[in-house]
Design a protein around this motif. Structure first.
Motif, PDB file in Angstrom:
ATOM      1  N   PRO A  73     -18.922  34.704  35.160  1.00  0.00           N
ATOM      2  CA  PRO A  73     -17.546  34.292  34.847  1.00  0.00           C
ATOM      3  C   PRO A  73     -16.560  34.856  35.864  1.00  0.00           C
ATOM      4  N   VAL A  74     -15.725  33.995  36.408  1.00  0.00           N
ATOM      5  CA  VAL A  74     -14.719  34.429  37.388  1.00  0.00           C
ATOM      6  C   VAL A  74     -13.308  34.284  36.833  1.00  0.00           C
ATOM      7  N   ALA A  75     -13.159  33.539  35.739  1.00  0.00           N
ATOM      8  CA  ALA A  75     -11.844  33.360  35.122  1.00  0.00           C
ATOM      9  C   ALA A  75     -12.024  33.078  33.646  1.00  0.00           C
ATOM     10  N   PHE A  76     -11.052  33.532  32.854  1.00  0.00           N
ATOM     11  CA  PHE A  76     -11.031  33.239  31.426  1.00  0.00           C
ATOM     12  C   PHE A  76      -9.775  32.437  31.102  1.00  0.00           C
ATOM     13  N   LEU A  77      -9.923  31.473  30.227  1.00  0.00           N
ATOM     14  CA  LEU A  77      -8.768  30.777  29.669  1.00  0.00           C
ATOM     15  C   LEU A  77      -8.788  30.984  28.169  1.00  0.00           C
ATOM     16  N   GLU A  78      -7.759  31.628  27.660  1.00  0.00           N
ATOM     17  CA  GLU A  78      -7.621  31.868  26.228  1.00  0.00           C
ATOM     18  C   GLU A  78      -6.596  30.885  25.680  1.00  0.00           C
ATOM     19  N   ALA A  79      -6.987  30.126  24.670  1.00  0.00           N
ATOM     20  CA  ALA A  79      -6.154  29.048  24.136  1.00  0.00           C
ATOM     21  C   ALA A  79      -5.592  29.396  22.766  1.00  0.00           C
ATOM     22  N   LYS A  80      -4.366  28.932  22.538  1.00  0.00           N
ATOM     23  CA  LYS A  80      -3.740  28.976  21.220  1.00  0.00           C
ATOM     24  C   LYS A  80      -3.272  27.558  20.887  1.00  0.00           C
ATOM     25  N   GLY A  81      -2.982  27.329  19.636  1.00  0.00           N
ATOM     26  CA  GLY A  81      -2.511  26.010  19.247  1.00  0.00           C
ATOM     27  C   GLY A  81      -1.062  25.786  19.630  1.00  0.00           C
ATOM     28  N   VAL A  82      -0.678  24.530  19.741  1.00  0.00           N
ATOM     29  CA  VAL A  82       0.725  24.201  19.996  1.00  0.00           C
ATOM     30  C   VAL A  82       1.611  24.835  18.932  1.00  0.00           C
ATOM     31  N   ASP A  83       1.058  25.014  17.747  1.00  0.00           N
ATOM     32  CA  ASP A  83       1.825  25.583  16.629  1.00  0.00           C
ATOM     33  C   ASP A  83       1.956  27.102  16.690  1.00  0.00           C
ATOM     34  N   THR A  84       1.435  27.737  17.740  1.00  0.00           N
ATOM     35  CA  THR A  84       1.437  29.198  17.832  1.00  0.00           C
ATOM     36  C   THR A  84       2.173  29.671  19.083  1.00  0.00           C
ATOM     37  N   PRO A  85       3.360  30.238  18.945  1.00  0.00           N
ATOM     38  CA  PRO A  85       4.057  30.787  20.121  1.00  0.00           C
ATOM     39  C   PRO A  85       3.266  31.938  20.726  1.00  0.00           C
ATOM     40  N   LEU A  86       3.237  32.012  22.050  1.00  0.00           N
ATOM     41  CA  LEU A  86       2.527  33.096  22.717  1.00  0.00           C
ATOM     42  C   LEU A  86       3.304  34.399  22.566  1.00  0.00           C
ATOM     43  N   ASN A  87       2.566  35.527  22.487  1.00  0.00           N
ATOM     44  CA  ASN A  87       3.234  36.818  22.358  1.00  0.00           C
ATOM     45  C   ASN A  87       2.469  37.909  23.113  1.00  0.00           C
ATOM     46  N   ASP A  88       2.969  39.140  23.056  1.00  0.00           N
ATOM     47  CA  ASP A  88       2.366  40.253  23.791  1.00  0.00           C
ATOM     48  C   ASP A  88       0.952  40.569  23.296  1.00  0.00           C
ATOM     49  N   ASP A  89       0.706  40.378  22.004  1.00  0.00           N
ATOM     50  CA  ASP A  89      -0.637  40.649  21.481  1.00  0.00           C
ATOM     51  C   ASP A  89      -1.661  39.714  22.111  1.00  0.00           C
ATOM     52  N   ASN A 104     -11.329  38.422  37.374  1.00  0.00           N
ATOM     53  CA  ASN A 104     -10.098  38.611  38.159  1.00  0.00           C
ATOM     54  C   ASN A 104      -8.988  37.605  37.868  1.00  0.00           C
ATOM     55  N   TYR A 105      -9.309  36.517  37.151  1.00  0.00           N
ATOM     56  CA  TYR A 105      -8.306  35.484  36.890  1.00  0.00           C
ATOM     57  C   TYR A 105      -8.245  35.188  35.393  1.00  0.00           C
ATOM     58  N   GLY A 106      -7.045  35.001  34.884  1.00  0.00           N
ATOM     59  CA  GLY A 106      -6.901  34.674  33.470  1.00  0.00           C
ATOM     60  C   GLY A 106      -5.719  33.767  33.217  1.00  0.00           C
ATOM     61  N   ILE A 107      -5.875  32.880  32.243  1.00  0.00           N
ATOM     62  CA  ILE A 107      -4.793  31.985  31.825  1.00  0.00           C
ATOM     63  C   ILE A 107      -4.686  32.039  30.308  1.00  0.00           C
ATOM     64  N   LEU A 108      -3.479  32.203  29.821  1.00  0.00           N
ATOM     65  CA  LEU A 108      -3.187  32.158  28.388  1.00  0.00           C
ATOM     66  C   LEU A 108      -2.235  30.986  28.168  1.00  0.00           C
ATOM     67  N   THR A 109      -2.595  30.093  27.249  1.00  0.00           N
ATOM     68  CA  THR A 109      -1.734  28.924  27.054  1.00  0.00           C
ATOM     69  C   THR A 109      -1.834  28.363  25.645  1.00  0.00           C
ATOM     70  N   ASN A 110      -0.739  27.767  25.195  1.00  0.00           N
ATOM     71  CA  ASN A 110      -0.731  26.993  23.955  1.00  0.00           C
ATOM     72  C   ASN A 110      -0.365  25.535  24.263  1.00  0.00           C
ATOM     73  N   ALA A 111      -0.543  25.132  25.511  1.00  0.00           N
ATOM     74  CA  ALA A 111      -0.248  23.790  26.032  1.00  0.00           C
ATOM     75  C   ALA A 111       1.231  23.577  26.306  1.00  0.00           C
ATOM     76  N   GLU A 112       2.102  24.297  25.608  1.00  0.00           N
ATOM     77  CA  GLU A 112       3.538  24.235  25.870  1.00  0.00           C
ATOM     78  C   GLU A 112       3.944  25.248  26.931  1.00  0.00           C
ATOM     79  N   GLU A 113       3.287  26.415  26.923  1.00  0.00           N
ATOM     80  CA  GLU A 113       3.602  27.501  27.838  1.00  0.00           C
ATOM     81  C   GLU A 113       2.313  27.987  28.500  1.00  0.00           C
ATOM     82  N   TYR A 114       2.432  28.367  29.782  1.00  0.00           N
ATOM     83  CA  TYR A 114       1.256  28.772  30.551  1.00  0.00           C
ATOM     84  C   TYR A 114       1.552  30.118  31.208  1.00  0.00           C
TER      85      TYR A 114
END
Length: 360
Positions: A73-89, A104-114
């Motif tokens: 694995p070189v990158a992780f993408l962690e997904a949340k639902g559109v109904d879930t605002p992203l936060n520090d946790d 070394n690479y990571g993306i956190l997104t709920n499709a509205e915010e990246y």
């Protein structure tokens, strides 16, 4: 990065979200985020594993997507639902996953915010930090950042180089912002000693404006990877009536206000921002736009102000503000779709309509 492909992803995703604004995580991944991975050149199951197991906080968790090269694995993408605002946790969660597997690479997104992250190793110190953030529409203005997370760029090592460049530019930008007064004072001192002391008042004003333009140019390079100077002062903000325009048909971007079928005013430029600023400036100066807004800052369904009497609020800061009539500030760091949407929202306060022509 194919700009048309990014724009298509943004438009398709916006339509999907508007049809189901409370989409949960499972549906968000199925309806949207697999397309995002494809945009970046990652495919299931060829180089993308679902529900990848990692240890974090003393337990075993599943990362939504592990992007894999040569079995690692070189990158992780962690997904949340559109109904879930992203936060520090959520950020801490992804950082723990990346740290545990030395990813070394990571993306956190709920499709509205990246939100984009990088793991960096400097000597004996290891850190994971956020290197960029964008809402959906802003993806069209984040070509360099998106490219850094594509399969091709990560595989070739170009992704790391691009992120290092972004980190350097961010550090320079932060220093310019926090030390603006001191830097401007140093410039004034050099100028007055080299020329005449009588120019000090003018030099002070010009020095601060120079630093502001440099900050904006750095933001432009971070977004586009283009170091060519972005000169907002060269873009006139005065609207012209339709009858005064003779060569606007040659401009790349045009905005036309109409009363029925009759044009009222037209605004044009070789860049989207030129036409956008001219149109809003015209509404502010000729049609009392600010009085039509319910309150300032004007934040129409967004997290940062589009129009305000300052460049920041307690919650957020404008990225590329431009002055319009009355001394107000307009956010211009918007995608093509966003600019059209904001103009259409503002026009709704009046009896006329708007058309967009050219390369919009």
């Amino acid at each position: 990065m194919d700009d048309d492909a990014v724009a298509e992803y943004v438009d398709d995703t916006r339509s999907t979200i508007e049809a189901a604004p409370q989409m949960d995580e499972a549906n968000t991944k199925a309806a949207i985020l697999q397309n995002f991975l494809t945009l970046l050149g990652w495919e299931i199951p060829e180089n993308t594993q679902l529900e990848y197991s990692v240890e974090a906080f003393g337990q075993t968790y599943k990362v939504d997507y592990a992007l894999v090269l040569e079995g690692t694995p070189v990158a992780f993408l962690e997904a949340k639902g559109v109904d879930t605002p992203l936060n520090d946790d959520h950020e801490e969660q992804l950082s723990s996953y990346m740290s545990n597997k030395n990813v070394n690479y990571g993306i956190l997104t709920n499709a509205e915010e990246y939100r984009f992250f990088q793991r960096r190793v400097l000597g004996s110190e290891v850190s994971i930090s956020r290197v960029g953030i964008a809402d959906l529409e802003m993806l069209t203005e984040r070509s360099t950042l998106l490219e850094a997370y594509t399969k091709d760029d990560i595989e070739s090592g170009e992704g790391r180089e691009k992120l290092e460049r972004i980190n350097e530019l961010r550090q320079a930008q932060d220093k310019l912002k926090t030390q603006k007064d001191n830097l401007a004072g140093n410039l004034v001192e050099v100028l007055t000693q080299s020329v005449f002391g009588s120019i000090a008042p003018l030099a002070e004003s010009q020095s601060k404006e120079l630093i502001d333009r440099l900050i904006a140019d750095i933001e432009h390079e971070i977004d586009t990877g283009n170091s060519e100077s972005h000169d907002p002062e060269s873009e006139e903000t005065v609207g012209k009536s339709h009858t005064e325009l003779e060569d606007s048909s040659n401009a790349a971007y045009r905005i036309v206000f109409l009363d029925g079928n009759s044009p009222i005013a037209e605004f044009y430029g070789d860049r989207q921002t030129e036409a956008f600023v001219k149109a809003v400036d015209y509404l502010a100066s000729e049609y009392s736009l600010i009085s039509k807004l319910s309150e300032l800052p004007y934040i129409p369904g967004r997290t940062r102000p589009i129009i305000h009497d300052e460049t920041s609020t307690s919650e957020s800061e404008m990225v590329q503000p431009r002055k319009v009539a009355g001394g107000y500030y307009l956010e211009t760091n918007l995608s093509s779709t966003q600019k059209q949407r904001e103009i259409s929202r503002l026009i709704a306060h009046y009896d006329f309509t708007v058309e967009f022509h050219g390369e919009w």
